[in-house]
Scaffold this motif. Structure first.
Motif, PDB file in Angstrom:
ATOM      1  N   LEU A  29       0.824  -1.212   0.000  1.00  0.00           N
ATOM      2  CA  LEU A  29       0.000   0.000   0.000  1.00  0.00           C
ATOM      3  C   LEU A  29       0.857   1.260   0.000  1.00  0.00           C
ATOM      4  N   LYS A  30       1.973   1.231   0.742  1.00  0.00           N
ATOM      5  CA  LYS A  30       2.873   2.385   0.750  1.00  0.00           C
ATOM      6  C   LYS A  30       3.545   2.592  -0.598  1.00  0.00           C
ATOM      7  N   ALA A  31       3.691   1.513  -1.366  1.00  0.00           N
ATOM      8  CA  ALA A  31       4.381   1.592  -2.653  1.00  0.00           C
ATOM      9  C   ALA A  31       3.488   2.135  -3.773  1.00  0.00           C
ATOM     10  N   ARG A  34       4.412   5.630  -5.099  1.00  0.00           N
ATOM     11  CA  ARG A  34       5.708   5.563  -5.794  1.00  0.00           C
ATOM     12  C   ARG A  34       5.556   4.861  -7.143  1.00  0.00           C
ATOM     13  N   MET A  35       4.739   3.809  -7.171  1.00  0.00           N
ATOM     14  CA  MET A  35       4.509   3.071  -8.403  1.00  0.00           C
ATOM     15  C   MET A  35       3.839   3.965  -9.447  1.00  0.00           C
ATOM     16  N   ILE A  36       2.848   4.722  -9.013  1.00  0.00           N
ATOM     17  CA  ILE A  36       2.143   5.618  -9.933  1.00  0.00           C
ATOM     18  C   ILE A  36       3.097   6.691 -10.461  1.00  0.00           C
ATOM     19  N   SER A  91      -5.924  -6.309  -8.200  1.00  0.00           N
ATOM     20  CA  SER A  91      -5.030  -5.827  -9.256  1.00  0.00           C
ATOM     21  C   SER A  91      -3.987  -4.859  -8.719  1.00  0.00           C
ATOM     22  N   VAL A  92      -4.410  -3.921  -7.883  1.00  0.00           N
ATOM     23  CA  VAL A  92      -3.469  -2.935  -7.322  1.00  0.00           C
ATOM     24  C   VAL A  92      -2.479  -3.615  -6.389  1.00  0.00           C
ATOM     25  N   LEU A  93      -2.951  -4.553  -5.562  1.00  0.00           N
ATOM     26  CA  LEU A  93      -2.033  -5.257  -4.656  1.00  0.00           C
ATOM     27  C   LEU A  93      -1.022  -6.088  -5.440  1.00  0.00           C
ATOM     28  N   ALA A  94      -1.465  -6.740  -6.499  1.00  0.00           N
ATOM     29  CA  ALA A  94      -0.531  -7.524  -7.314  1.00  0.00           C
ATOM     30  C   ALA A  94       0.487  -6.606  -7.990  1.00  0.00           C
ATOM     31  N   VAL A 100       7.310  -3.409  -5.653  1.00  0.00           N
ATOM     32  CA  VAL A 100       8.215  -3.503  -4.495  1.00  0.00           C
ATOM     33  C   VAL A 100       9.349  -4.477  -4.807  1.00  0.00           C
ATOM     34  N   GLU A 101       9.018  -5.619  -5.418  1.00  0.00           N
ATOM     35  CA  GLU A 101      10.061  -6.577  -5.798  1.00  0.00           C
ATOM     36  C   GLU A 101      11.031  -5.955  -6.798  1.00  0.00           C
ATOM     37  N   TRP A 102      10.514  -5.202  -7.762  1.00  0.00           N
ATOM     38  CA  TRP A 102      11.351  -4.527  -8.753  1.00  0.00           C
ATOM     39  C   TRP A 102      12.270  -3.517  -8.067  1.00  0.00           C
TER      40      TRP A 102
END
Length: 116
Positions: A29-31, A34-36, A91-94, A100-102
């Protein structure tokens, strides 16, 4: 049949988050912001702007007073909103888990510490 599909999607999302070594719910959720940001800046190539647009459409559908099935139809009126919510969250969690892994892989190659 639709209920079984939503239940299966929920179960898959739970299994994804509960895998040993995978990012937890809080980290995912914190990511999301940053992802967006990374997607819009072009720094994160694994999520397209089209998929971000679909997330936005799903969120707009949930909060919008206009529905495919009106909410005043007790029982069935909220089923469509709930289905969209389950799809959106899974979808958002996946996607955020992959982000995060990236991030972790990129930091490993740079020799930095991952964010908590």
């Amino acid at each position: 049949m639709a209920k079984a599909g939503r239940a299966a999607a929920t179960w898959r999302a739970y299994q994804e988050v509960a895998k040993p070594g995978s990012p937890g719910m809080g980290a995912r959720l914190k990511a999301v912001p940053r992802m967006i940001r990374g997607t819009f800046k072009g720094n994160y190539p694994h999520l397209g702007k089209g998929q971000l647009a679909m997330f936005a459409v799903g969120l707009a559908y949930i909060v919008s007073p206009i529905d495919a099935i009106p909410d005043f139809l007790i029982g069935i009126g909220v089923v469509d909103d709930f289905g969209v919510f389950i799809w959106l969250m899974s979808s958002v969690l996946a996607a955020s888990g992959r982000y995060v892994e990236w991030e972790r892989e990129g930091l490993k190659t740079l020799g930095e510490q991952p964010r908590p």
